[in-house]
Design a protein around this motif. Structure first.
Motif, PDB file in Angstrom:
ATOM      1  N   UNK A  66       0.818  -1.216   0.000  1.00  0.00           N
ATOM      2  CA  UNK A  66       0.000   0.000   0.000  1.00  0.00           C
ATOM      3  C   UNK A  66       0.845   1.257   0.000  1.00  0.00           C
ATOM      4  N   UNK A  67       1.107   1.858   1.166  1.00  0.00           N
ATOM      5  CA  UNK A  67       1.870   3.115   1.231  1.00  0.00           C
ATOM      6  C   UNK A  67       3.251   3.044   0.584  1.00  0.00           C
ATOM      7  N   UNK A  68       3.950   1.893   0.689  1.00  0.00           N
ATOM      8  CA  UNK A  68       5.292   1.809   0.095  1.00  0.00           C
ATOM      9  C   UNK A  68       5.265   1.327  -1.349  1.00  0.00           C
ATOM     10  N   UNK A  69       4.092   0.916  -1.839  1.00  0.00           N
ATOM     11  CA  UNK A  69       3.877   0.603  -3.266  1.00  0.00           C
ATOM     12  C   UNK A  69       4.811  -0.485  -3.807  1.00  0.00           C
ATOM     13  N   UNK A  70       5.036  -1.523  -3.050  1.00  0.00           N
ATOM     14  CA  UNK A  70       5.844  -2.643  -3.532  1.00  0.00           C
ATOM     15  C   UNK A  70       4.942  -3.673  -4.205  1.00  0.00           C
ATOM     16  N   UNK A  71       5.523  -4.464  -5.091  1.00  0.00           N
ATOM     17  CA  UNK A  71       4.766  -5.540  -5.728  1.00  0.00           C
ATOM     18  C   UNK A  71       4.479  -6.637  -4.699  1.00  0.00           C
ATOM     19  N   UNK A  72       3.504  -7.488  -5.023  1.00  0.00           N
ATOM     20  CA  UNK A  72       3.125  -8.552  -4.098  1.00  0.00           C
ATOM     21  C   UNK A  72       4.300  -9.479  -3.804  1.00  0.00           C
ATOM     22  N   UNK A  73       5.014  -9.904  -4.858  1.00  0.00           N
ATOM     23  CA  UNK A  73       6.139 -10.831  -4.674  1.00  0.00           C
ATOM     24  C   UNK A  73       7.260 -10.186  -3.859  1.00  0.00           C
ATOM     25  N   UNK A 120      10.812   4.903  15.873  1.00  0.00           N
ATOM     26  CA  UNK A 120      11.269   5.326  14.547  1.00  0.00           C
ATOM     27  C   UNK A 120      10.336   4.812  13.453  1.00  0.00           C
ATOM     28  N   UNK A 121       9.734   3.643  13.663  1.00  0.00           N
ATOM     29  CA  UNK A 121       8.766   3.096  12.704  1.00  0.00           C
ATOM     30  C   UNK A 121       7.559   4.022  12.609  1.00  0.00           C
ATOM     31  N   UNK A 122       7.101   4.502  13.757  1.00  0.00           N
ATOM     32  CA  UNK A 122       5.987   5.455  13.787  1.00  0.00           C
ATOM     33  C   UNK A 122       6.365   6.754  13.069  1.00  0.00           C
ATOM     34  N   UNK A 123       7.600   7.205  13.293  1.00  0.00           N
ATOM     35  CA  UNK A 123       8.082   8.419  12.641  1.00  0.00           C
ATOM     36  C   UNK A 123       8.122   8.254  11.129  1.00  0.00           C
ATOM     37  N   UNK A 124       8.539   7.071  10.654  1.00  0.00           N
ATOM     38  CA  UNK A 124       8.611   6.834   9.207  1.00  0.00           C
ATOM     39  C   UNK A 124       7.220   6.911   8.569  1.00  0.00           C
ATOM     40  N   UNK A 125       6.193   6.467   9.323  1.00  0.00           N
ATOM     41  CA  UNK A 125       4.836   6.553   8.798  1.00  0.00           C
ATOM     42  C   UNK A 125       4.305   7.984   8.823  1.00  0.00           C
ATOM     43  N   UNK A 126       4.885   8.828   9.691  1.00  0.00           N
ATOM     44  CA  UNK A 126       4.454  10.229   9.811  1.00  0.00           C
ATOM     45  C   UNK A 126       5.084  11.133   8.753  1.00  0.00           C
ATOM     46  N   UNK A 127       6.202  10.717   8.175  1.00  0.00           N
ATOM     47  CA  UNK A 127       6.963  11.578   7.266  1.00  0.00           C
ATOM     48  C   UNK A 127       6.124  12.242   6.180  1.00  0.00           C
ATOM     49  N   UNK A 128       5.231  11.509   5.493  1.00  0.00           N
ATOM     50  CA  UNK A 128       4.468  12.168   4.414  1.00  0.00           C
ATOM     51  C   UNK A 128       3.628  13.350   4.877  1.00  0.00           C
ATOM     52  N   UNK A 129       3.267  13.388   6.166  1.00  0.00           N
ATOM     53  CA  UNK A 129       2.360  14.444   6.634  1.00  0.00           C
ATOM     54  C   UNK A 129       3.054  15.575   7.378  1.00  0.00           C
ATOM     55  N   UNK A 130       4.351  15.404   7.732  1.00  0.00           N
ATOM     56  CA  UNK A 130       4.984  16.442   8.547  1.00  0.00           C
ATOM     57  C   UNK A 130       6.121  17.173   7.854  1.00  0.00           C
ATOM     58  N   UNK A 131       6.591  16.660   6.713  1.00  0.00           N
ATOM     59  CA  UNK A 131       7.738  17.314   6.081  1.00  0.00           C
ATOM     60  C   UNK A 131       7.822  16.947   4.611  1.00  0.00           C
ATOM     61  N   UNK A 132       8.645  17.702   3.894  1.00  0.00           N
ATOM     62  CA  UNK A 132       8.961  17.341   2.513  1.00  0.00           C
ATOM     63  C   UNK A 132      10.008  16.244   2.569  1.00  0.00           C
ATOM     64  N   UNK A 133       9.759  15.178   1.891  1.00  0.00           N
ATOM     65  CA  UNK A 133      10.650  14.015   1.996  1.00  0.00           C
ATOM     66  C   UNK A 133      10.745  13.336   0.636  1.00  0.00           C
ATOM     67  N   UNK A 134      11.764  12.513   0.517  1.00  0.00           N
ATOM     68  CA  UNK A 134      11.865  11.683  -0.684  1.00  0.00           C
ATOM     69  C   UNK A 134      11.367  10.288  -0.319  1.00  0.00           C
ATOM     70  N   UNK A 135      10.660   9.619  -1.238  1.00  0.00           N
ATOM     71  CA  UNK A 135      10.158   8.265  -0.957  1.00  0.00           C
ATOM     72  C   UNK A 135      11.275   7.316  -0.518  1.00  0.00           C
ATOM     73  N   UNK A 209      -5.307   4.991  10.484  1.00  0.00           N
ATOM     74  CA  UNK A 209      -3.977   5.598  10.350  1.00  0.00           C
ATOM     75  C   UNK A 209      -2.892   4.579  10.638  1.00  0.00           C
ATOM     76  N   UNK A 210      -1.885   4.533   9.756  1.00  0.00           N
ATOM     77  CA  UNK A 210      -0.715   3.687  10.014  1.00  0.00           C
ATOM     78  C   UNK A 210       0.139   4.286  11.130  1.00  0.00           C
ATOM     79  N   UNK A 211       0.105   5.605  11.272  1.00  0.00           N
ATOM     80  CA  UNK A 211       0.853   6.241  12.364  1.00  0.00           C
ATOM     81  C   UNK A 211       0.323   5.738  13.707  1.00  0.00           C
ATOM     82  N   UNK A 212      -0.988   5.741  13.848  1.00  0.00           N
ATOM     83  CA  UNK A 212      -1.613   5.244  15.076  1.00  0.00           C
ATOM     84  C   UNK A 212      -1.401   3.735  15.215  1.00  0.00           C
TER      85      UNK A 212
END
Length: 559
Positions: A66-73, A120-135, A209-212
């Motif tokens: 989903x959020x990381x857009x990886x293929x199923x395999x 840090x896992x929670x922070x990684x899920x928050x990145x899209x909403x709190x700052x400009x970031x690269x995928x 929410x994945x953050x929650x």
């Protein structure tokens, strides 16, 4: 007066726990330390840790696709590699605990790493909403955090259960009986906590929410650490009988045997050793090449010679390898629960009532329900019935229990294959094959039998393997024994990832769709399940072969 003082002194000595001290380093007083008072602290910590772990693992494939857009395999392979690593790291954690830090300090250190990883896992899920970031930066932080969680779990998992069992004095009849109940309550509460987590957190992650969804496990783990520290004053700490590292002690047996491999061993030396250790004679018939470690290596001092006790410890560990290897196929099937079983469910009709769709990952709780329901049936009905037939106190032996679960797991993947064949047929009949996002008009409840059947198999195999490795390793390596049973799941996950890569390579040649293509309606998970069924039959056959010749440590019986 003097007699009264003697009686009072005897009473005080009787209340001391042999071989254990309290948190101050003083002899542990039975009435003030250990037993159920300490055990419930530790059981609570384990329940919280399992909630945190399955809060991440249970729906991980959905986050990757989903959020990381990886293929199923790719997502399935990443889940398998991470789960495999998380299940193998307890070997390292057990080594640290048994050789250096002790279980208590290892649990604290592992918990701090665990909390850091979840934060840090929670922070990684928050990145899209709190700052400009690269995928790419989000992916890097996510996987760094994910493997920190694996490291924390690696130190936590093998030590907590062993430390809990340490709170019961096996030399005291009442506490020795209570320790068996401790293992029952341990598994029961652990599975109940994990099942509730799969239901609640997967719903939060999918719908809110994945953050929650990642933040709640972090908070739970912090509470677990606080609870563990609050129980410190009640804990018992075992005193080591031997200051030598048990791994080095066993390792030097193999080294000495290799150094003496050209020498001829005198039977008189072995017979003299056996006079003082007669109960080990039968087991010494196996792996006779290790008996050469009883000789003094050329150019070494006499004290460098290994004792028969050390040789027998090495043999006990070596005897476990064939059993361990033949159960790995069960670990491969275990890996499918949180990967392809979940992906099957994601394409099916999941509406329970209008406005509520059950998250596919939450079906994992059905296995937990099967365990919670079947465990008392096994203990109260199956064991007494089997005891009347076999005459054995436990009804069946540990290896028979493990083998029964492996046999049931074969039917798990057979059922999964038939269900997937039906799902693909319905998708074809309704013209949904070319639509990767289509919901196949087939209820997700069709997946219940495969989840439930595998849950029943866990009551036999997982609990059986846990008891077997804890019981059969040398006493000082019991953390390692628990890590060995976890490593079956870990190596199974790696083997599952390897199989997926291999099959994807060969089925994707010449532009063909692979068995694991992103459009699950064009994929062929059913073929993969049939391969797993064949491998399971082969693994079960090997297990029976090795189990028939296995000699139980300290018992001299064959099963």
């Amino acid at each position: 007066m003097e007699e009264y003082n003697d009686v009072l002194l005897d009473a005080k000595l009787a209340d001391l726990v042999d071989g254990a001290v309290d948190y101050r380093g003083q002899p542990a007083i039975r009435s003030k330390s250990g037993y159920w008072l300490s055990a419930w602290f530790i059981i609570g910590v384990e329940v919280a840790e399992r909630m945190s772990y399955f809060g991440v693992k249970g729906n991980l494939i959905s986050y990757l696709t989903g959020p990381l857009k990886q293929s199923t395999a790719t997502a399935a392979k990443n889940v398998n590699v991470w789960a495999g690593t998380a299940s193998l790291l307890p070997l390292f954690g057990a080594f640290i605990a048994d050789s250096f830090l002790g279980r208590y300090h290892t649990i604290i250190l592992a918990s701090l790493i665990y909390v850091l990883g979840l934060g840090l896992l929670t922070l990684s899920a928050m990145l899209p909403s709190i700052t400009i970031y690269s995928p790419q930066s989000q992916v890097m932080l996510f996987f760094f955090s994910l493997y920190l969680v694996a490291i924390g779990q690696g130190g936590h998992k093998p030590c907590v259960q062993a430390f809990g069992a340490d709170q019961f004095d096996e030399k005291h009849p009442k506490e020795h009986r209570a320790r068996s109940s401790f293992f029952n309550w341990w598994y029961f509460t652990m599975v109940a906590g994990a099942s509730a987590t799969l239901l609640i957190l997967s719903y939060i992650q999918d719908n809110y929410s994945w953050v929650l969804g990642f933040g709640i496990p972090c908070v739970v783990m912090i509470i677990a650490l606080i609870v563990f520290l609050l129980g410190t004053m009640t804990y018992r700490f075992n005193i080591k009988d031997n200051d030598n590292c048990p791994f080095l002690r066993i390792g030097r047996v193999f080294v000495a045997a290799v150094r003496n491999w050209r020498n001829t061993l005198s039977t008189t030396d072995i017979e003299e050793e056996h006079d003082g250790l007669r109960r080990r004679h039968q087991s010494s018939e196996q792996f006779n090449f290790l008996n050469k470690a009883l000789q003094t290596p050329k150019g070494s001092k006499d004290e460098d010679k290994c004792s028969l006790v050390e040789v027998e410890e090495a043999k006990a560990v070596l005897r476990l390898i064939p059993i361990w290897a033949s159960t790995l196929v069960y670990g491969i099937i275990f890996a499918q629960i949180f990967t392809f079983f979940t992906k099957q469910g994601s394409s099916m009709e999941r509406t329970i009532f209008p406005g509520f769709n059950i998250p596919p990952a939450s079906l994992g709780m059905i296995g937990g329900v099967a365990i919670v329901l079947f465990s008392p049936i096994y203990d109260r009905l199956f064991v007494p019935l089997a005891r009347n037939i076999t005459g054995k106190p436990s009804g069946i032996t540990m290896l028979q229990r493990i083998g029964t679960g492996i046999f049931l797991s074969i039917f798990t993947v057979v059922v999964a294959a038939f269900v997937e064949m039906k799902r693909l047929k319905i998708a074809q009949e309704h013209g949904l094959v070319d639509d990767p996002n289509a919901t196949v008009p087939m209820s997700i409840w069709w997946l219940v039998p495969q989840y439930f059947l595998f849950g029943v198999s866990e009551v036999f195999t997982i609990v059986g393997v846990q008891e077997f490795f804890y019981d059969q390793v040398p006493n000082e390596l019991r953390s390692m024994g628990l890590a060995l049973y976890l490593s079956i799941i870990g190596v199974g996950s790696f083997l599952s990832g390897f199989l997926i890569s291999l099959i994807e390579h060969f089925t994707g040649k010449d532009g063909h769709e692979t068995w694991f293509c992103d459009n699950i309606n064009k994929a062929h998970l059913d073929y993969f399940y049939w391969i797993l069924a064949g491998l399971s039959v082969m693994g079960f056959t090997l297990f029976i072969y090795f189990a028939k010749s296995y000699i139980y440590n300290h018992k001299g019986i064959i099963s």
